[in-house]
Design a protein around this motif. Structure first.
Motif, short mmCIF file in Angstrom:
data_model
loop_
_atom_site.label_atom_id
_atom_site.label_comp_id
_atom_site.label_asym_id
_atom_site.label_seq_id
_atom_site.Cartn_x
_atom_site.Cartn_y
_atom_site.Cartn_z
N VAL A 130 0.86 -1.19 0.00
CA VAL A 130 0.00 0.00 0.00
C VAL A 130 0.89 1.23 0.00
CG1 VAL A 130 -1.73 1.35 1.25
CG2 VAL A 130 -1.92 -1.15 1.18
N SER A 131 0.62 2.15 -0.92
CA SER A 131 1.37 3.41 -0.99
C SER A 131 0.47 4.46 -1.62
CB SER A 131 2.66 3.21 -1.80
OG SER A 131 3.51 4.35 -1.70
N GLY A 132 0.97 5.70 -1.73
CA GLY A 132 0.21 6.74 -2.43
C GLY A 132 -0.25 7.89 -1.57
N ALA A 133 -0.01 7.84 -0.25
CA ALA A 133 -0.44 8.95 0.61
C ALA A 133 0.27 10.25 0.25
CB ALA A 133 -0.18 8.61 2.08
N THR A 140 3.05 5.50 -7.79
CA THR A 140 2.72 4.32 -6.99
C THR A 140 2.55 3.08 -7.84
OG1 THR A 140 1.68 5.68 -5.28
CG2 THR A 140 1.05 3.36 -5.34
N LEU A 141 1.87 3.23 -8.98
CA LEU A 141 1.53 2.07 -9.80
C LEU A 141 2.64 1.66 -10.77
CD1 LEU A 141 -2.23 2.67 -10.59
CD2 LEU A 141 -1.20 1.44 -8.69
N ILE A 185 -7.14 4.95 -12.68
CA ILE A 185 -6.05 4.43 -13.51
C ILE A 185 -6.25 4.70 -15.01
CG2 ILE A 185 -4.83 2.34 -14.22
CD1 ILE A 185 -5.20 1.25 -11.43
N ASN A 186 -7.33 4.18 -15.59
CA ASN A 186 -7.51 4.26 -17.04
C ASN A 186 -8.19 5.57 -17.43
OD1 ASN A 186 -6.73 1.41 -18.09
ND2 ASN A 186 -7.94 1.04 -16.25
N ASN A 321 -1.99 -1.73 -3.79
CA ASN A 321 -3.04 -0.71 -3.78
C ASN A 321 -2.49 0.69 -3.57
OD1 ASN A 321 -5.55 -2.06 -4.28
ND2 ASN A 321 -5.25 -3.14 -2.34
N ASP A 322 -3.20 1.62 -4.18
CA ASP A 322 -2.84 3.03 -4.20
C ASP A 322 -3.79 3.82 -3.31
OD1 ASP A 322 -1.86 5.56 -5.04
OD2 ASP A 322 -3.37 5.65 -6.63
N LEU A 323 -3.23 4.71 -2.49
CA LEU A 323 -4.05 5.60 -1.67
C LEU A 323 -4.30 6.91 -2.38
CD1 LEU A 323 -2.03 5.08 1.62
CD2 LEU A 323 -4.37 4.26 1.26
N SER A 324 -5.38 7.57 -2.04
CA SER A 324 -5.57 8.96 -2.47
C SER A 324 -4.69 9.84 -1.61
CB SER A 324 -7.04 9.37 -2.30
OG SER A 324 -7.18 10.77 -2.42
#
Length: 343
Positions: A130-133, A140-141, A185-186, A321-324
């Motif tokens: 989990v990352s993306g904060a 992240t992706l 993502i898309n 998974n990606d965080l907002s």
């Protein structure tokens, strides 16, 4: 909140290890402590004790495994793994190989904790990521796409948000849980990609959210009421996506194209789509592009009071998974629980 509590209980039973890549973010440090304290998952936090103490003083990280790439005994192995995974790949900007050797790969992962975390997942040293904060979705992706890659038979990596109704519920979503896809993502998915997103979102709805999916592909048109052939041709694209998805998953309750009100409100569907079994009862909503999806979930979250868990990534070979970047501690905790269940 009953849903979130149930999610956490299921995650506790799973007993998984999740890597959180952003020890430099106060929210992530606080979430790591909370997750371990509640027994939701085992946590590996990429960062140093000094760094965490500075940004989150007083947070008790007992039970959290802190990993510093600069001193980890696994860094050399991860560098080797990265070099082999990307061997022969060319940097489009420079025209040179991405990594000339293992040493250059090591130099990169010492600076990029997100890639370090992805390699930890790739190596099997963690069950989920989990990352993306404090990093963009792209940052992240990208490691996921480069080293984790897609699951066998999957062409489209996508995302969905598990949307949990505020206290008091919602008359149109009696179960209190819905899915929005793809909001992260898309950017402008093709009809084929939209069909993949719809099927993946239905799977997430059933396996993670615990609801029986009724999938609506959304548009500004309902069953041909709008036509934009001169412009983006988005209505025909959604109509084609419905056709393809039905061929791929004939047993799935799926229909479209629908305006949102026709998809969710029985009184509207009775007028606009009276012959549809999905219209007026949908709980999985597939948006035609990222503009609509991202705007839609943020409106529901900020003005409607819905909790948005995710984005939950769909299609990777391992749970990533990606965080907002607007997430709070509870959002991180819930996303870790989801990731543990995916694992």
């Amino acid at each position: 909140m009953d849903f979130v509590a149930a999610l956490k209980e299921k995650a506790k039973k799973a007993g998984k290890t999740i890597v959180l890549c952003e020890g430099e973010d106060k929210r992530v440090v606080e979430a790591a402590a909370k997750i371990v304290k509640e027994g939701i998952a085992k946590i590996i936090l990429i960062g140093t004790k000094e760094e965490c103490s500075r940004i989150a003083p007083g947070v008790d990280l007992s039970g959290v495994t802190l990993v510093d790439p600069a001193s980890s005994d696994r860094t050399d192995a991860y560098a080797e793994l990265l070099y082999k995974a990307r061997e022969g790949k060319i940097n489009k900007k420079t025209g040179a190989p991405e990594y000339a050797d293992v040493a250059s790969a090591k130099s990169y992962i010492l600076k990029d904790r997100t890639m370090f975390g992805a390699l930890m997942l790739k190596a099997g040293d963690a069950d989920g990521f989990v990352s993306g904060a404090c990093h963009s979705t792209a940052n992240t992706l990208r490691p996921g796409l480069q080293v984790i890659k897609t699951a066998p038979g999957i062409k489209t990596v996508s995302s969905s948000f598990i949307m949990v109704a505020p206290e008091g519920g919602n008359k149109y979503i009696p179960e209190g849980v819905a899915l929005f896809a793809d909001c992260a993502i898309n950017i402008e998915p093709t009809a084929e990609e939209l069909s993949d997103i719809a099927i993946a979102a239905a799977d997430t709805a059933q396996k993670i959210a615990g609801i029986s999916p009724k999938v609506a592909l959304l548009s500004f048109s309902t069953k041909g009421s709008g036509n934009d052939d001169k412009y983006l041709k988005s209505v025909p694209k959604v109509q084609e996506a419905v056709k393809i998805a039905r061929e791929k998953a004939p047993d799935l309750e799926l229909d479209g194209e629908f305006q949102f009100d026709a998809a969710v409100a029985p009184e509207v569907s009775a007028i606009k789509a009276p012959d549809s079994k999905v219209a007026g009862h949908a709980n999985v909503f597939v948006f035609p592009n990222i503009n609509a999806g991202n705007i839609g979930y943020k409106i529901a979250q900020r003005m409607g009071g819905w909790m948005a868990i995710g984005p939950v990534c769909q299609g990777f070979a391992k749970p990533l998974n990606d965080l907002s970047r607007g997430c709070n501690v509870d959002d991180i905790v819930a996303t870790v629980a989801v990731t543990a269940l995916q694992a």
